[in-house]
Motif scaffolding. Sequence first.
Motif, short mmCIF file in Angstrom:
data_model
loop_
_atom_site.label_atom_id
_atom_site.label_comp_id
_atom_site.label_asym_id
_atom_site.label_seq_id
_atom_site.Cartn_x
_atom_site.Cartn_y
_atom_site.Cartn_z
N PHE A 10 0.83 -1.19 0.00
CA PHE A 10 0.00 0.00 0.00
C PHE A 10 0.87 1.25 0.00
CE2 PHE A 10 -2.54 -3.34 1.80
CZ PHE A 10 -3.83 -3.08 1.38
N GLU A 11 0.36 2.34 -0.59
CA GLU A 11 1.03 3.63 -0.59
C GLU A 11 0.35 4.53 0.43
OE1 GLU A 11 1.83 7.47 -3.50
OE2 GLU A 11 0.79 5.73 -4.28
N ILE A 12 1.14 5.22 1.24
CA ILE A 12 0.59 6.14 2.24
C ILE A 12 0.21 7.44 1.53
CG2 ILE A 12 1.06 7.44 4.34
CD1 ILE A 12 3.08 5.24 5.08
N THR A 13 -1.07 7.84 1.65
CA THR A 13 -1.53 9.05 0.98
C THR A 13 -1.94 10.16 1.94
OG1 THR A 13 -3.77 8.15 0.79
CG2 THR A 13 -2.29 7.79 -1.07
N ARG A 14 -2.11 9.85 3.23
CA ARG A 14 -2.46 10.87 4.22
C ARG A 14 -1.94 10.47 5.58
NH1 ARG A 14 -7.01 11.70 7.85
NH2 ARG A 14 -7.11 13.89 8.33
N LEU A 15 -1.41 11.45 6.30
CA LEU A 15 -0.91 11.23 7.65
C LEU A 15 -1.67 12.11 8.62
CD1 LEU A 15 2.93 11.20 7.01
CD2 LEU A 15 1.48 9.25 7.46
N GLY A 16 -1.77 11.66 9.85
CA GLY A 16 -2.45 12.40 10.91
C GLY A 16 -2.81 11.42 12.00
N ALA A 17 -3.91 11.70 12.70
CA ALA A 17 -4.39 10.75 13.70
C ALA A 17 -4.84 9.47 13.01
CB ALA A 17 -5.55 11.35 14.49
N ASP A 18 -5.37 9.62 11.78
CA ASP A 18 -5.71 8.48 10.93
C ASP A 18 -4.74 8.44 9.76
OD1 ASP A 18 -7.97 7.81 12.45
OD2 ASP A 18 -9.22 9.24 11.35
N ILE A 19 -4.46 7.25 9.28
CA ILE A 19 -3.56 7.06 8.14
C ILE A 19 -4.39 6.55 6.97
CG2 ILE A 19 -1.50 5.88 7.28
CD1 ILE A 19 -0.83 7.53 9.70
N LYS A 20 -4.26 7.20 5.82
CA LYS A 20 -4.97 6.76 4.63
C LYS A 20 -3.96 6.07 3.72
CE LYS A 20 -8.22 9.41 2.86
NZ LYS A 20 -8.89 10.48 2.09
N ILE A 21 -4.28 4.83 3.33
CA ILE A 21 -3.39 4.07 2.45
C ILE A 21 -4.16 3.64 1.21
CG2 ILE A 21 -1.79 3.27 4.23
CD1 ILE A 21 -3.34 0.68 4.43
N LYS A 22 -3.44 3.54 0.08
CA LYS A 22 -4.05 3.16 -1.19
C LYS A 22 -3.42 1.86 -1.68
CE LYS A 22 -3.11 5.18 -5.19
NZ LYS A 22 -3.01 6.16 -6.25
N CYS A 23 -4.24 0.90 -2.05
CA CYS A 23 -3.75 -0.38 -2.57
C CYS A 23 -3.03 -0.13 -3.89
CB CYS A 23 -4.92 -1.34 -2.78
SG CYS A 23 -4.44 -2.94 -3.44
N ILE A 24 -1.83 -0.70 -4.04
CA ILE A 24 -1.04 -0.51 -5.25
C ILE A 24 -1.70 -1.21 -6.44
CG2 ILE A 24 1.20 -1.05 -6.32
CD1 ILE A 24 1.38 1.14 -4.23
N GLU A 25 -2.33 -2.35 -6.22
CA GLU A 25 -2.89 -3.15 -7.31
C GLU A 25 -4.21 -2.60 -7.83
OE1 GLU A 25 -3.24 -7.59 -8.83
OE2 GLU A 25 -1.66 -6.79 -7.60
N CYS A 26 -5.20 -2.42 -6.95
CA CYS A 26 -6.54 -2.05 -7.41
C CYS A 26 -6.89 -0.58 -7.18
CB CYS A 26 -7.60 -2.94 -6.75
SG CYS A 26 -7.79 -2.70 -4.99
N GLY A 27 -6.11 0.15 -6.37
CA GLY A 27 -6.35 1.57 -6.17
C GLY A 27 -7.37 1.91 -5.10
#
Length: 64
Positions: A24-41
């Motif tokens: 997964f790619e990290i797309t947002r940092l903070g109290a919550d972390i948003k990650i995006k799957c490399i394969e399906c998005g």
Amino acid sequence: MIENFDLGDIVQMKKEHPCGNNKFEITRLGADIKIKCIECGRIVMLPRSKFQKNAKKLIKADQV
């Protein structure tokens, strides 16, 4: 457990995404972390504590 990570880093998680990928790619940092799957998005949002517990290793750090 991963301590140091930044935006754009690629991480390997302990559990696979339903598409079969575990990177997964990290797309947002903070109290919550948003990650995006490399394969399906698909985007997943996790609390920071759960992300740090479930992250297996840092694959590629985004170098500026």
